[in-house]
Design an enzyme around this catalytic site. Sequence first.
Site, PDB file in Angstrom:
ATOM      1  N   ASN A  50       0.850  -1.108  -0.098  1.00  0.00           N
ATOM      2  CA  ASN A  50       0.058   0.170   0.155  1.00  0.00           C
ATOM      3  C   ASN A  50       0.844   1.220   0.020  1.00  0.00           C
ATOM      4  O   ASN A  50       1.994   1.050  -0.051  1.00  0.00           O
ATOM      5  CB  ASN A  50      -0.698  -0.202   1.241  1.00  0.00           C
ATOM      6  CG  ASN A  50      -0.279  -0.134   2.397  1.00  0.00           C
ATOM      7  OD1 ASN A  50       0.749   0.529   2.711  1.00  0.00           O
ATOM      8  ND2 ASN A  50      -0.521  -1.538   3.060  1.00  0.00           N
TER       9      ASN A  50
ATOM     10  N   ASP B  97      -3.622  -6.480   3.383  1.00  0.00           N
ATOM     11  CA  ASP B  97      -4.537  -7.413   3.949  1.00  0.00           C
ATOM     12  C   ASP B  97      -4.659  -8.919   3.343  1.00  0.00           C
ATOM     13  O   ASP B  97      -5.002  -9.735   3.842  1.00  0.00           O
ATOM     14  CB  ASP B  97      -5.939  -6.727   3.574  1.00  0.00           C
ATOM     15  CG  ASP B  97      -6.082  -5.388   4.446  1.00  0.00           C
ATOM     16  OD1 ASP B  97      -5.593  -5.445   5.604  1.00  0.00           O
ATOM     17  OD2 ASP B  97      -6.779  -4.587   3.951  1.00  0.00           O
TER      18      ASP B  97
ATOM     19  N   LYS C  61       0.111 -21.426  -9.812  1.00  0.00           N
ATOM     20  CA  LYS C  61       0.332 -21.119 -11.262  1.00  0.00           C
ATOM     21  C   LYS C  61      -0.611 -19.811 -11.715  1.00  0.00           C
ATOM     22  O   LYS C  61      -1.762 -19.975 -11.296  1.00  0.00           O
ATOM     23  CB  LYS C  61      -0.471 -22.452 -12.162  1.00  0.00           C
ATOM     24  CG  LYS C  61       0.477 -23.764 -12.174  1.00  0.00           C
ATOM     25  CD  LYS C  61      -0.313 -24.718 -12.738  1.00  0.00           C
ATOM     26  CE  LYS C  61       0.799 -26.075 -12.765  1.00  0.00           C
ATOM     27  NZ  LYS C  61       0.138 -27.074 -13.682  1.00  0.00           N
TER      28      LYS C  61
ATOM     29  N   PHE D  82      -4.990   2.420  14.143  1.00  0.00           N
ATOM     30  CA  PHE D  82      -5.367   3.339  13.209  1.00  0.00           C
ATOM     31  C   PHE D  82      -6.447   2.838  12.332  1.00  0.00           C
ATOM     32  O   PHE D  82      -6.732   1.686  11.978  1.00  0.00           O
ATOM     33  CB  PHE D  82      -4.140   3.786  12.186  1.00  0.00           C
ATOM     34  CG  PHE D  82      -3.189   4.796  13.080  1.00  0.00           C
ATOM     35  CD1 PHE D  82      -3.149   6.013  12.509  1.00  0.00           C
ATOM     36  CD2 PHE D  82      -2.674   4.498  14.344  1.00  0.00           C
ATOM     37  CE1 PHE D  82      -2.544   7.048  13.050  1.00  0.00           C
ATOM     38  CE2 PHE D  82      -1.815   5.502  14.920  1.00  0.00           C
ATOM     39  CZ  PHE D  82      -1.699   6.742  14.223  1.00  0.00           C
TER      40      PHE D  82
ATOM     41  N   LYS E 267     -14.627  -0.611  14.903  1.00  0.00           N
ATOM     42  CA  LYS E 267     -13.249  -1.263  15.005  1.00  0.00           C
ATOM     43  C   LYS E 267     -12.515  -1.248  16.543  1.00  0.00           C
ATOM     44  O   LYS E 267     -11.983  -2.407  17.017  1.00  0.00           O
ATOM     45  CB  LYS E 267     -12.536  -0.614  14.055  1.00  0.00           C
ATOM     46  CG  LYS E 267     -10.917  -1.141  13.899  1.00  0.00           C
ATOM     47  CD  LYS E 267     -10.142  -0.420  12.991  1.00  0.00           C
ATOM     48  CE  LYS E 267      -8.759  -0.994  12.768  1.00  0.00           C
ATOM     49  NZ  LYS E 267      -7.950  -0.404  11.754  1.00  0.00           N
TER      50      LYS E 267
ATOM     51  N   LYS F 106     -11.945  -5.103  17.715  1.00  0.00           N
ATOM     52  CA  LYS F 106     -10.314  -5.376  18.294  1.00  0.00           C
ATOM     53  C   LYS F 106     -10.127  -4.930  19.695  1.00  0.00           C
ATOM     54  O   LYS F 106      -9.073  -5.246  20.096  1.00  0.00           O
ATOM     55  CB  LYS F 106      -9.898  -4.394  17.530  1.00  0.00           C
ATOM     56  CG  LYS F 106      -9.921  -4.054  16.016  1.00  0.00           C
ATOM     57  CD  LYS F 106     -10.031  -5.360  15.150  1.00  0.00           C
ATOM     58  CE  LYS F 106     -10.149  -5.125  13.662  1.00  0.00           C
ATOM     59  NZ  LYS F 106     -10.164  -6.338  12.720  1.00  0.00           N
TER      60      LYS F 106
END
Length: 396
Positions: free
Chosen positions: A209, A278, A288, A323, A337, A341
């Site tokens: 990123n 992620d 492949k 963050f 979040k 978390k």
Amino acid sequence: MFENKTVLLGITGGIAAYKIPNLASALSKTEANVEVIMTKNACQFITPLVFETLTGNKCYNDTFDRDFSWDVKHISLAKKADVILIAPATANVIAKLANGIADDMLTSTVLAATCRKIVAPAMNTNMLLNPVTQDNIEKLRKYGFEIIEPASGFLACKDEGAGKMPEPEVLFEYIEQSIGREKDMVGKKVLITAGATRESMDPVRFITNHSSGKMGFAVAKEAMMRGADVTLVKAFTTAKVPSFVDVVNVSSAEEMFKAVKKHAKNADIIIKAAAVADYTPVNVSDQKVKKKDGDLSIPLKRTQDILKYLGEHKKAGQFLCGFSMETENMIENSQSKLEKKNADMIVANNLKQAGSGFGTDTNQVTFITRDGVFPQELMTKELVAKAILDRILAES
């Protein structure tokens, strides 16, 4: 930065004295009061007038100089100083300081001072490595002096080896660490992640990123300057790594997870500022790659959710800050979040806000805690870092 602080520069008779005007100039621009004491031998390399012009203060080199206002100058300077830096420090002056000899203005002032004292040895390699000099340096350490390790390279005497004085930028960092902030985080162990992880697709390509590491580095530097013991787990970055922190280099999300898991056990505060990729390719060495309509199709799996793991294994008294980078519903998504978390605080960033996000020198963030929502103004990332730690200390 150094308002109402006095920096005392002690300059001795070495060729590296020619570098110190740049340091004096940089310090003066921070609004510090810069006082300079030169030994008699230092005046053979550079004149006191240079420092008087740069600092606006009289440069001292004589203990018995009759100043325009009477006081015992080596005592009054010692009391005024918030930090003393002796650079360059010759073998002769190091020997005097180590053995309590005060036979000139500089050594008398240092002997009378109770503030932090930093010494930057600079001399010929053989003089530096002489056991007598090494013993004197160790004595200074024992007496509480901080020693800046000399750099190595081509010396003025044409020898090659250790003994070069570090550049003024390095000397400035030592002073900044000493007096740049109030030490309200002494004894705190802080773990910070920064940068962008990379997940290899093949020997050439990877998933990543746009994170530059600037925000995480700013938080690490702020915590270090406030006296914290900082461990920085660093993925790919383009910003300058802060000094005086323990750096753990990683590449992938898995490597970052293992490093964080190892160091989280002893941390009082954990700040996950890294932008972790992620997804990672499945069985990279065996897969492949399928090509369809000109696009490469590679099977992916989610990487380890580091913040979730930290929330699930948070020890008593540990503060966890994450963050959130959002393009819509920033407050709602960040509050969700925080709960999912088991974090104590989320620093929410709207990527659509001008001046915020990846690669910028500024950020406009909102702090989400269990006590409420605290929007912040657009600020430099350095000021955002200060605000983050202020809020963490207030919430702890």
